[in-house]
Design a protein around this motif. Sequence first.
Motif, short mmCIF file in Angstrom:
data_model
loop_
_atom_site.label_atom_id
_atom_site.label_comp_id
_atom_site.label_asym_id
_atom_site.label_seq_id
_atom_site.Cartn_x
_atom_site.Cartn_y
_atom_site.Cartn_z
N MET A 1 35.18 -36.47 -12.34
CA MET A 1 34.48 -36.58 -13.50
C MET A 1 34.27 -38.22 -13.35
N LYS A 2 32.89 -38.68 -13.40
CA LYS A 2 32.66 -40.07 -13.35
C LYS A 2 32.67 -40.42 -14.75
N PRO A 3 33.44 -41.47 -15.31
CA PRO A 3 33.31 -42.00 -16.78
C PRO A 3 32.20 -42.75 -17.10
N GLY A 4 31.78 -42.37 -18.22
CA GLY A 4 30.53 -43.40 -18.79
C GLY A 4 30.57 -43.44 -20.21
N ILE A 5 29.68 -44.18 -20.84
CA ILE A 5 29.40 -44.30 -22.06
C ILE A 5 28.16 -43.89 -22.69
N PRO A 6 27.72 -43.45 -23.84
CA PRO A 6 26.70 -43.04 -24.32
C PRO A 6 25.60 -44.09 -24.21
N THR B 1 24.87 -47.68 -26.20
CA THR B 1 26.19 -48.16 -26.72
C THR B 1 26.86 -49.12 -25.74
N ARG B 2 27.80 -50.00 -26.10
CA ARG B 2 28.36 -51.10 -25.58
C ARG B 2 29.99 -51.05 -25.56
N ASP B 3 30.72 -51.37 -24.38
CA ASP B 3 31.95 -51.84 -24.66
C ASP B 3 32.15 -53.27 -24.77
N PHE B 4 32.76 -53.92 -25.57
CA PHE B 4 32.91 -55.38 -25.61
C PHE B 4 34.27 -55.85 -25.00
N SER B 5 34.21 -56.55 -23.84
CA SER B 5 35.31 -57.21 -23.32
C SER B 5 35.84 -58.39 -24.08
N ARG C 1 22.18 -48.40 -29.68
CA ARG C 1 22.32 -47.42 -30.70
C ARG C 1 23.45 -47.52 -31.75
N GLU C 2 24.26 -48.60 -31.45
CA GLU C 2 25.33 -48.86 -32.22
C GLU C 2 25.18 -50.42 -32.31
N GLU D 1 36.65 -53.78 -27.56
CA GLU D 1 36.24 -53.05 -28.53
C GLU D 1 35.33 -51.88 -27.55
N ASN E 1 30.88 -39.88 -24.80
CA ASN E 1 30.15 -38.70 -24.36
C ASN E 1 31.53 -37.41 -24.73
N MET F 1 36.41 -46.96 -15.74
CA MET F 1 35.05 -47.41 -15.43
C MET F 1 34.97 -48.70 -14.91
#
Lengths: 509, 509
Positions: A1-6, A9-13, A200-201, B40, B46, B171
Amino acid sequence: MKPGIPQGTRDFSAEVVRKRQYIFQTIRNVFELYGYEPLETPAMENLETLMGKYGEEGDKLIFRILDSGNPFSKDFVEELIKLFKQLQEYFKHSYETIEFLKENEKEFAKSENPFSNSMWNLNPDVLAKIFETFIKEDEVAYKNLLLTRSEISGKALRYDLTIPFARYVAMNHGKLSFPFKRYQMQPVWRADRPQKGRYREFYQCDADVVGSYSLINEVELANIYAEVFRRLGVAVEIKLNSRKILTALAEVCGGADKMIDITIAIDKLDKIGLDKVKEELTQRGLNEWQVKIIEDYLSISGTNTEKLTHITNLLGHTEAGKKGIEELSFVIAYCQPSTVNCQLDFTLARGLNYYTGVIYEAKALNAQMGSIGGGGRYDDLTGLFGVPNVPGVGISFGVDRIYDVMEELKLFPADVHTGTQVLFFNLGDAESKKSFELMQQLRSKGIRCELYHENAKFDKQFKYAEKKNIPYAVIIGTKELESSTCNVKNLVKAEQVTINFDELLSFKF
Amino acid sequence: MKPGIPQGTRDFSAEVVRKRQYIFQTIRNVFELYGYEPLETPAMENLETLMGKYGEEGDKLIFRILDSGNPFSKDFVEELIKLFKQLQEYFKHSYETIEFLKENEKEFAKSENPFSNSMWNLNPDVLAKIFETFIKEDEVAYKNLLLTRSEISGKALRYDLTIPFARYVAMNHGKLSFPFKRYQMQPVWRADRPQKGRYREFYQCDADVVGSYSLINEVELANIYAEVFRRLGVAVEIKLNSRKILTALAEVCGGADKMIDITIAIDKLDKIGLDKVKEELTQRGLNEWQVKIIEDYLSISGTNTEKLTHITNLLGHTEAGKKGIEELSFVIAYCQPSTVNCQLDFTLARGLNYYTGVIYEAKALNAQMGSIGGGGRYDDLTGLFGVPNVPGVGISFGVDRIYDVMEELKLFPADVHTGTQVLFFNLGDAESKKSFELMQQLRSKGIRCELYHENAKFDKQFKYAEKKNIPYAVIIGTKELESSTCNVKNLVKAEQVTINFDELLSFKF
């Protein structure tokens, strides 16, 4: 399974979180200086709290949350029944006309009557196509389906911070002391089509005061804008207008019924220019004389004082105009031009929302980005929730846009994203035990330190410091341990000093 | 419409937000001191990222978000068809036995055969009851319904911070520098039945380091617990054990297959006591000799050194036991007893999760509340997302429980919830203009001030200050304006001084 996000939306480093926190903390400090108090509301609200508050387009963008527990509620079943009955009716009348039914003749032939119970014996693909066509061709039925879907969800993610605030005020009306000044900095969610700069967020950052008609509030909110952007180093202009001025304009050129048409057209001035606005006004049924008045209105320029003189000549004879001019004059007179760069801008309209008095827009002066904040006065926010006559005024900061402006103009302080200040090298058990001991003492003085996790080659440890942007390395090997000294390397300047352990504890990192 | 919020969620008013921020900021500062960096992640992940990670019970508690767009997908239609067919079958076989059908005989009489197409002609209430009974009586059908429901949702709210962290590491595996130390303080959502102290939205507060086997990490995390609670003033004991010790115990008393049974029983020791644990072990198939070994194990007491001697006698001859004892000895030896109150506790099991090495629990000493934090080492967090061999160790702070403990023991600093420090009274236009001017100067010195919004009676303005817990009032009336003085009232001590404007600007509020 290849991980992803919706999507959207964003990850903040770490670096981004720190820069964002710098913006939030600056805004928070100024809100607090002005007596605004923090409020936090839940991410999810009851669906009925949100629905019908954002217009038809907005309502569609609300993210609904599925109820757990009984998956088929009475309401849902009721809607399903309605749906199937409609479906039957629909097919009775349009059977002959739908092409895909012909294409699937063989499938249908298997069942005597596709509208009977045996409909359920159809191939699921075909049935799904029937549903799909049904949905496309019958808008009412489509809305019912959406309704059905909404029936299985009683909760939704908040779409903004204003409605949850109104809900909170209405719910706690008896307990709060008015004027109630609150600020709120939390994420909101919208099922918008994601695109560059639209998520979206995203966070909203609002300050509102409710239960007061005093214009001092308007003055203070303009000062909050000025002070926040002064602290962030972003040069801004705070544009001011009043909805009452726009009302007066509509009145002067032919009745209040033109208000919405005029506002919509004026709102586009920045994007499409004066000629197109005039065209649109004509299309919306305004005559030459009316368009001329609006053109005069839009061309008002000069200093704030000059603008006030012009607008008084044009609209000062109407009740709404007089009131709007009074309000704006008060705010302008109260704001020190040396600290608050307020600029009257009669072309400011702020869309088709609930504002009724002074409206604001904060515009960054030296960046591509336009508006980085906006707000205004409204009459009756909590009336929606059964508590009438609570007027208020509020402003909002566009944090994502402020972030982009600050990146573009390189306004973040250099040390805002420094995490660890000192990396202690790990050169063996005895050496690292001593390093740990010294490190704990530095930490107790507030210096952010790390000990490299294992005894590895110098190169590897340097690379770790480099990747994490750690500015100092402290190196204690066998020789240093014996002589109670350490090498302190400034990795930015590539300088090194050898000092004893006592000196390390008072070293200026 | 009467406004409310969803079950199990909370609004946080100013005082609570400030106290919670105090806890978060304390934890954040210590995380940063130890080189952990903020991360964050989005509220929604998903669905496939979350499903199957929390056990069957956990998966049921995931809040799903409805997709917008086509409400009846092919998958959903397919599931609906299956459902209706099952429903028909079910009723064919159980018609006679279901009581409510009898109770509703009249309704059913209207249709010739309730299983035919005319089922849709039934009263929705009755049909809903049929669904409900069906769901209760047929577990497989019920699961299918849940599945159907999940098919219309591709996103869900995060259930914890660990899986999103694992997803993020997997990821961004190529970009990150390891060991990767991150902390995360964000809300999570669980569709749990709400009850006292258990919420559907609550914050988690985690620090994890991945990509390192070094026990220095375990030592540092114990120090982080100690330092955070020292700063908050909460006396704690940090309980330590190792999963390897529990593995060794299972081995010594009859094979690794008993590991889960033993862990489950031991985990209940606090709640049910030794006798009941022994009973449960017997029920789970352990013989007298095996139960005796476990009893010996559970009764190990004394100082950490004494405990290490006992456990070495009992389990030191096994591979797992030897390794576990080595780990715990290292951590205990590295932690300064004067700053870190580490206590070996072999009864600590930390439920049935993914831990494989040292496990922690932070316990408040002087409060009702038990555990206010926990954590441990795990072997392969990101393997779930296709990136194997990333070991790690992490801890978590239970912020809601820490809040309750600090309230119970009155540990919040007195000024933590002071918002506005000074209220300027409003006694007329000229007076309030001067007040505003002075107030802006105080604000520029960092003093949080407000001007009462309108010229109202003294009583009303005092009441506002009182309700908002504002400690000082500055009163400038006509007389004071003329003499350039003001009355500064300390509202807590009920004392008043009259000073001139210059003195006000250097007054110690």
